[in-house]
Motif scaffolding. Sequence first.
Motif, PDB file in Angstrom:
ATOM      1  N   THR A   3       0.713  -0.908   0.017  1.00  0.00           N
ATOM      2  CA  THR A   3       0.587   0.294  -0.041  1.00  0.00           C
ATOM      3  C   THR A   3       0.944   1.531   0.098  1.00  0.00           C
ATOM      4  OG1 THR A   3      -2.119  -1.595   1.178  1.00  0.00           O
ATOM      5  CG2 THR A   3      -1.890   1.105   0.815  1.00  0.00           C
ATOM      6  N   ASP A   4       1.719   1.361   0.396  1.00  0.00           N
ATOM      7  CA  ASP A   4       2.901   2.512   1.330  1.00  0.00           C
ATOM      8  C   ASP A   4       3.356   2.766  -0.536  1.00  0.00           C
ATOM      9  OD1 ASP A   4       1.828   2.870   3.016  1.00  0.00           O
ATOM     10  OD2 ASP A   4       3.900   1.932   3.696  1.00  0.00           O
ATOM     11  N   LEU A   5       4.323   1.759  -1.311  1.00  0.00           N
ATOM     12  CA  LEU A   5       4.811   2.301  -2.662  1.00  0.00           C
ATOM     13  C   LEU A   5       3.498   2.348  -4.032  1.00  0.00           C
ATOM     14  CD1 LEU A   5       6.960  -1.725  -2.976  1.00  0.00           C
ATOM     15  CD2 LEU A   5       7.833   1.394  -1.941  1.00  0.00           C
ATOM     16  N   ILE A   6       2.403   1.866  -3.296  1.00  0.00           N
ATOM     17  CA  ILE A   6       1.663   2.570  -4.255  1.00  0.00           C
ATOM     18  C   ILE A   6       1.240   3.506  -3.867  1.00  0.00           C
ATOM     19  CG2 ILE A   6      -0.867   2.255  -4.734  1.00  0.00           C
ATOM     20  CD1 ILE A   6       1.002   0.198  -6.468  1.00  0.00           C
ATOM     21  N   ALA A   7       1.065   4.379  -3.147  1.00  0.00           N
ATOM     22  CA  ALA A   7       0.352   5.634  -2.673  1.00  0.00           C
ATOM     23  C   ALA A   7       1.722   6.633  -2.963  1.00  0.00           C
ATOM     24  CB  ALA A   7       0.221   5.227  -1.113  1.00  0.00           C
ATOM     25  N   GLU A   8       2.212   6.343  -2.857  1.00  0.00           N
ATOM     26  CA  GLU A   8       3.893   6.692  -3.183  1.00  0.00           C
ATOM     27  C   GLU A   8       3.679   7.437  -4.361  1.00  0.00           C
ATOM     28  OE1 GLU A   8       7.176  10.176  -3.031  1.00  0.00           O
ATOM     29  OE2 GLU A   8       5.717   8.947  -1.173  1.00  0.00           O
ATOM     30  N   ALA A   9       3.773   6.041  -5.138  1.00  0.00           N
ATOM     31  CA  ALA A   9       4.418   5.816  -6.891  1.00  0.00           C
ATOM     32  C   ALA A   9       2.669   7.289  -7.274  1.00  0.00           C
ATOM     33  CB  ALA A   9       3.614   4.488  -7.330  1.00  0.00           C
ATOM     34  N   ARG A  10       1.782   6.663  -6.822  1.00  0.00           N
ATOM     35  CA  ARG A  10       0.461   7.470  -6.860  1.00  0.00           C
ATOM     36  C   ARG A  10       0.722   8.741  -7.175  1.00  0.00           C
ATOM     37  NH1 ARG A  10      -3.431   4.917  -5.100  1.00  0.00           N
ATOM     38  NH2 ARG A  10      -3.912   3.422  -6.537  1.00  0.00           N
ATOM     39  N   ARG A  11       0.967   9.157  -5.937  1.00  0.00           N
ATOM     40  CA  ARG A  11       1.051  10.563  -5.985  1.00  0.00           C
ATOM     41  C   ARG A  11       1.947  11.042  -6.840  1.00  0.00           C
ATOM     42  NH1 ARG A  11       5.147  14.297  -3.296  1.00  0.00           N
ATOM     43  NH2 ARG A  11       6.422  13.068  -3.112  1.00  0.00           N
ATOM     44  N   GLN A  12       3.395  10.548  -6.933  1.00  0.00           N
ATOM     45  CA  GLN A  12       3.753  11.220  -7.834  1.00  0.00           C
ATOM     46  C   GLN A  12       3.254  11.307  -9.442  1.00  0.00           C
ATOM     47  OE1 GLN A  12       8.265  10.621  -6.967  1.00  0.00           O
ATOM     48  NE2 GLN A  12       7.708   9.780  -4.885  1.00  0.00           N
ATOM     49  N   THR A  13       2.490  10.029  -9.570  1.00  0.00           N
ATOM     50  CA  THR A  13       2.072  10.113 -10.880  1.00  0.00           C
ATOM     51  C   THR A  13       1.124  11.171 -11.606  1.00  0.00           C
ATOM     52  OG1 THR A  13       2.669   7.743 -11.421  1.00  0.00           O
ATOM     53  CG2 THR A  13       0.902   8.939 -12.476  1.00  0.00           C
ATOM     54  N   GLU A  14       0.403  11.689 -10.138  1.00  0.00           N
ATOM     55  CA  GLU A  14      -0.827  12.235  -9.868  1.00  0.00           C
ATOM     56  C   GLU A  14       0.375  14.115 -10.596  1.00  0.00           C
ATOM     57  OE1 GLU A  14      -3.270  11.948  -6.853  1.00  0.00           O
ATOM     58  OE2 GLU A  14      -4.310  10.053  -7.886  1.00  0.00           O
ATOM     59  N   ILE A  15       1.383  14.499  -9.933  1.00  0.00           N
ATOM     60  CA  ILE A  15       2.159  15.519  -9.519  1.00  0.00           C
ATOM     61  C   ILE A  15       2.825  15.636 -11.453  1.00  0.00           C
ATOM     62  CG2 ILE A  15       3.561  16.312  -8.388  1.00  0.00           C
ATOM     63  CD1 ILE A  15       3.581  15.899  -6.400  1.00  0.00           C
ATOM     64  N   CYS A  16       3.125  14.547 -11.990  1.00  0.00           N
ATOM     65  CA  CYS A  16       3.616  14.047 -12.915  1.00  0.00           C
ATOM     66  C   CYS A  16       2.509  14.842 -14.145  1.00  0.00           C
ATOM     67  CB  CYS A  16       4.371  13.342 -13.277  1.00  0.00           C
ATOM     68  SG  CYS A  16       5.690  13.231 -12.272  1.00  0.00           S
ATOM     69  N   ASN A  17       1.446  14.283 -14.057  1.00  0.00           N
ATOM     70  CA  ASN A  17       0.166  14.552 -14.981  1.00  0.00           C
ATOM     71  C   ASN A  17       0.180  15.470 -14.937  1.00  0.00           C
ATOM     72  OD1 ASN A  17      -1.611  13.520 -16.817  1.00  0.00           O
ATOM     73  ND2 ASN A  17      -3.133  12.678 -15.052  1.00  0.00           N
ATOM     74  N   ALA A  18      -0.501  16.484 -13.874  1.00  0.00           N
ATOM     75  CA  ALA A  18      -0.723  17.805 -13.437  1.00  0.00           C
ATOM     76  C   ALA A  18       0.966  18.628 -14.386  1.00  0.00           C
ATOM     77  CB  ALA A  18      -0.785  18.257 -11.972  1.00  0.00           C
ATOM     78  N   CYS A  19       1.907  18.293 -14.029  1.00  0.00           N
ATOM     79  CA  CYS A  19       3.075  20.002 -15.001  1.00  0.00           C
ATOM     80  C   CYS A  19       2.673  18.866 -16.266  1.00  0.00           C
ATOM     81  CB  CYS A  19       4.095  18.709 -14.173  1.00  0.00           C
ATOM     82  SG  CYS A  19       5.608  19.612 -14.870  1.00  0.00           S
ATOM     83  N   ARG A  20       3.060  18.106 -16.646  1.00  0.00           N
ATOM     84  CA  ARG A  20       3.657  17.376 -18.204  1.00  0.00           C
ATOM     85  C   ARG A  20       4.535  17.857 -19.217  1.00  0.00           C
ATOM     86  NH1 ARG A  20      -2.430  16.047 -20.631  1.00  0.00           N
ATOM     87  NH2 ARG A  20      -3.647  15.135 -18.810  1.00  0.00           N
ATOM     88  N   TYR A  21       5.623  18.385 -17.942  1.00  0.00           N
ATOM     89  CA  TYR A  21       6.938  18.858 -18.682  1.00  0.00           C
ATOM     90  C   TYR A  21       7.508  17.529 -19.578  1.00  0.00           C
ATOM     91  CZ  TYR A  21      11.332  20.956 -19.492  1.00  0.00           C
ATOM     92  OH  TYR A  21      12.488  21.396 -19.815  1.00  0.00           O
ATOM     93  N   CYS A  22       7.299  16.619 -18.628  1.00  0.00           N
ATOM     94  CA  CYS A  22       7.762  15.599 -19.517  1.00  0.00           C
ATOM     95  C   CYS A  22       7.190  14.468 -20.603  1.00  0.00           C
ATOM     96  CB  CYS A  22       8.648  14.318 -18.408  1.00  0.00           C
ATOM     97  SG  CYS A  22       9.801  15.324 -17.036  1.00  0.00           S
ATOM     98  N   GLU A  23       5.904  15.226 -20.784  1.00  0.00           N
ATOM     99  CA  GLU A  23       4.502  14.502 -21.644  1.00  0.00           C
ATOM    100  C   GLU A  23       6.156  13.712 -23.017  1.00  0.00           C
ATOM    101  OE1 GLU A  23       0.609  14.999 -23.484  1.00  0.00           O
ATOM    102  OE2 GLU A  23       1.866  17.133 -22.401  1.00  0.00           O
TER     103      GLU A  23
END
Length: 356
Positions: A3-23
């Motif tokens: 749960t902890d690994l998924i939660a942290e990866a999800r947090r970072q994924t959502e930030i990356c999805n909002a930024c999209r600099y690396c699209e």
Amino acid sequence: MSTDLIAEARRQTEICNACRYCEGFCSVFPALTRQKAFADGDISHLANLCHNCRGCYYSCQYTEPHEFALNFPAALAEVRQDSWERLAWPQPLARRFHDSGVALGVVAAATFALVFALLQMMKPTSGEGFYAYFSHNAMVALFAPAFLLPLAAVAISLRRYWAETGGTRLRWRNVVGGFRAAANMKNLNGGQGQGCNFEDEDRYTDTRRWLHQAVMYGFLLCFASTSSGTILHYLFDMQAPYSFFSLPKLLGVPGGILLTIGTVGLAWFKTKADPKLGAQRVWGGEMGFIVLLGATGFTGLALYAATGTALVPVMLAVHLGFVLAFFLLLPYSKMVHGFYRLSALMIEDQKQGISK
């Protein structure tokens, strides 16, 4: 699933999805922009699409000391590692290898080599080449199960992964798309053609991609060499040993050379890379996989070079020891990442088709 690994990866994924600099980077980023919310299986899919080129980390404005403290390569590496261990069958063996891969691999290979050395005391009364030390039937009896049973274990693991990540019924174009992406390893150059940041931080290089291709094609050539020898033996009654200009040797020798060069290069790069951008706990397991794979190719070449000398019995036992250890540990070593990555690329091809 952790749960902890998924939660942290999800947090970072959502930030990356909002930024999209690396699209425009590797296939992870176009994949994450297709949706706003991510189920656990979506995170596993993104993690196995990631090739850990690390370009996104060195381009990111939200890494430490920023309060977001993004380390997307490490977050995905942890989830990816968790998926290999959690979905493996039987499960306990996977974590054991990834924790202590070098020691476990070397001990297994040395034990099997000793067994093969002892078996030479019962060598056949006739036979040429390697078959003067082990009969063909004995080889088949030992290595057929050692090859087929690990593949069955991998198949069970992949079926679990396929269900978890939402893979649907494969179509021919998905298979072709997945194999094409795996063959050219586009994602190892960041998806933009400028290279990978794995071993030299913010400097781009394609060397890691070339080394991976050397390993992959070297392994495939070695496998094709063994397969061609099997066909020659059973269909054409042409038994080993084979000359240098025979198909098994013309495939096997270049394959062994590529495999050796590729694994030595990857091991060297592993020592240069920043461990904080990967799954740090499994450094030994990753290196153990490289050692086993490289030793399989190198000892095969050494055995061929020793043909006709007194070193053949020793080199044969050593080579067979590494081969047997490699195949038996295959479902639990990092070798399984090739199967998972190919599956992820096929699933991604499916998802791209649905989104169009």
